[in-house]
Design an enzyme around this catalytic site. Sequence first.
Site, short mmCIF file in Angstrom:
data_model
loop_
_atom_site.label_atom_id
_atom_site.label_comp_id
_atom_site.label_asym_id
_atom_site.label_seq_id
_atom_site.Cartn_x
_atom_site.Cartn_y
_atom_site.Cartn_z
N HIS A 232 0.92 -1.31 0.20
CA HIS A 232 -0.02 0.01 0.05
C HIS A 232 1.00 1.33 0.00
O HIS A 232 0.72 2.07 -0.91
CB HIS A 232 -1.01 0.06 1.23
CG HIS A 232 -1.77 1.18 1.54
ND1 HIS A 232 -3.12 1.06 0.90
CD2 HIS A 232 -1.76 2.44 1.62
CE1 HIS A 232 -3.76 2.25 1.21
NE2 HIS A 232 -2.65 2.98 1.71
N GLU A 233 1.81 1.42 1.04
CA GLU A 233 2.78 2.52 1.01
C GLU A 233 3.51 2.67 -0.01
O GLU A 233 3.76 3.76 -0.49
CB GLU A 233 3.56 2.58 2.25
CG GLU A 233 2.50 2.51 3.73
CD GLU A 233 1.49 3.62 3.85
OE1 GLU A 233 1.63 4.75 3.25
OE2 GLU A 233 0.50 3.27 4.38
N HIS B 187 1.78 4.49 -2.87
CA HIS B 187 1.89 5.86 -2.43
C HIS B 187 3.24 6.54 -2.73
O HIS B 187 3.35 7.63 -3.40
CB HIS B 187 1.79 6.31 -0.93
CG HIS B 187 0.24 6.22 -0.52
ND1 HIS B 187 -0.65 7.00 -1.00
CD2 HIS B 187 -0.28 5.62 0.67
CE1 HIS B 187 -1.97 6.96 -0.46
NE2 HIS B 187 -1.72 5.89 0.62
N GLU C 117 -4.82 8.04 -2.71
CA GLU C 117 -5.04 6.77 -2.32
C GLU C 117 -5.37 5.79 -3.56
O GLU C 117 -5.27 4.32 -3.22
CB GLU C 117 -6.39 6.76 -1.36
CG GLU C 117 -6.78 5.64 -0.55
CD GLU C 117 -5.90 5.33 0.58
OE1 GLU C 117 -4.89 5.98 0.79
OE2 GLU C 117 -6.04 4.38 1.02
CO CO Z 1 -3.19 5.06 2.11
#
Ligand code: CO
Length: 501
Positions: A265-266, A269, A295
């Site tokens: 997830h990160e 980003h 996101e």
């Molecule tokens: Co996030």
Amino acid sequence: MNKNISELNKRLVDISRLGSVIGLLDWDREVMMPKKASEHRAKSMSLLGGIVHEKFVNINTDGLLTTLKKEYESGKLNEKESAIFTNIWRSFEKEKKLPEDFIKEIMEAASLSQDAWAKARQKKSFKLFLPHLEKMVTLRKKEAELLGYEKTPYDALLDNYEPLMKSEDTTQVLEDLKNFLIPFIQKIKSSRIKVNDKILEGEFPMEKQIAFNTMIAGKLGFDFEAGRLDVSTHPFTQGDHAHDVRITTRYKDNDLFYSLGSTIHETGHAIYGQGLLPEHYGTPIGEPISCGIHESQSRMWENNIGKSKEFAQFILVSLKKEFPKVFSKVSVDELYKAINKVEPLYIRTEADEVTYNLHIILRYEIEKDLIEGKIKVKDLPQIWNKKFKEYFGLKVPNDAMGILQDVHWSFGGMGYFPTYTLGNLYAAQFYHTMSKKLPNIKKDIAKGNFKPIKKWLNANIHAKGKLYSAEALVKKVTGEKLDAKYFIEYLKDKYQEIYSL
Ligand code: CO
């Protein structure tokens, strides 16, 4: 380039460099800082924050923005210059509307409120938090009045996280999604297929997990020469310059996917952050568009890619090699199903990708009603629990597992929650387009070749900065405005197969 824009950019870069220093102090606070330094650090950060604010407010002391406004209105600026000007003008106008005393009042109240929330959550008692939340709601309502709005005060707050988005449109897509999700989750719950996620459990020494996460993040495209992976209580990504983007995750000895999921997830980003063009650093052309678009990048890597069958195929090879005790007998199909188990749970951050959005919709409906004055803060636990029963079929056992679970409202972050689901919707729509443009995408994922995906995202989304609004970007990239149908189709295709619906 227009000489006034060059001058503006120069001023913005100076302000951003200070902002980057604050960001680094913030990262250090979460990752490295000794406990006793907390107050000292808060004061340093607040001092620097004040300087940044002052520098920004003074950007037009000599009339630079006013001159640019005239040039913009008479059509003298090109597309990029116009985007730079309009973005800065918007922020400048907003910032001017909030008196310094008011900003201070909110920051102090938020800090006390966050402490009260942490204690209340620990004691499972909403009452301890009630007066603080009432104060935060009052202050944010006041903020909305100061900023101004057309239809609802909620729009003024949503704009802080998803610029230019109106809650009318947000409500529309979230309603479409809700109408699909509630019966769909019911169907999954009553399916005869029971997914076994116990196969993911085992012993995973932290050192080995760190090495594994590092390897995967690197494979996906995270540049370790322009970033780091560290440990913190709550995973996050920090960094607004392509050459310094830092991510964190957290670890559990018996659960590799706990750290891996948040690392992926990160990393999503971070790939966005590292994909911003350094030559535009500090200016809107070198900045991410919105929380929702940010996101979308993390969720696309985490879910659309990271929870696909092809990804399971790719990663299982390394899992068998690194953790043979746990994975030697596991098949691709078993792994794929285990990482996609759907189960309604109380806690948002533990939710699977299907039920997750119902958590958000519930919060969105409540915070919008709060800001619009339709409900009272003191009634929140009952309202929460009633909705939760209705949407998830579960009875909330205590406030810590219900209304008190998230930090966001404690600092008055109303307007933030919907950006999580908007992110999922943007992600599905972008992914749909990308799959058509990259016909070998599935084969590439199965082989662990993520370069074409990163390249496509870099070119079509990251490198644009704030050249377009989120709405315009979605139209530009996918040919349509944001529509929940892409995410709904994605869920249907995937989970009808997994749960034989
Ligand atoms: Co996030």
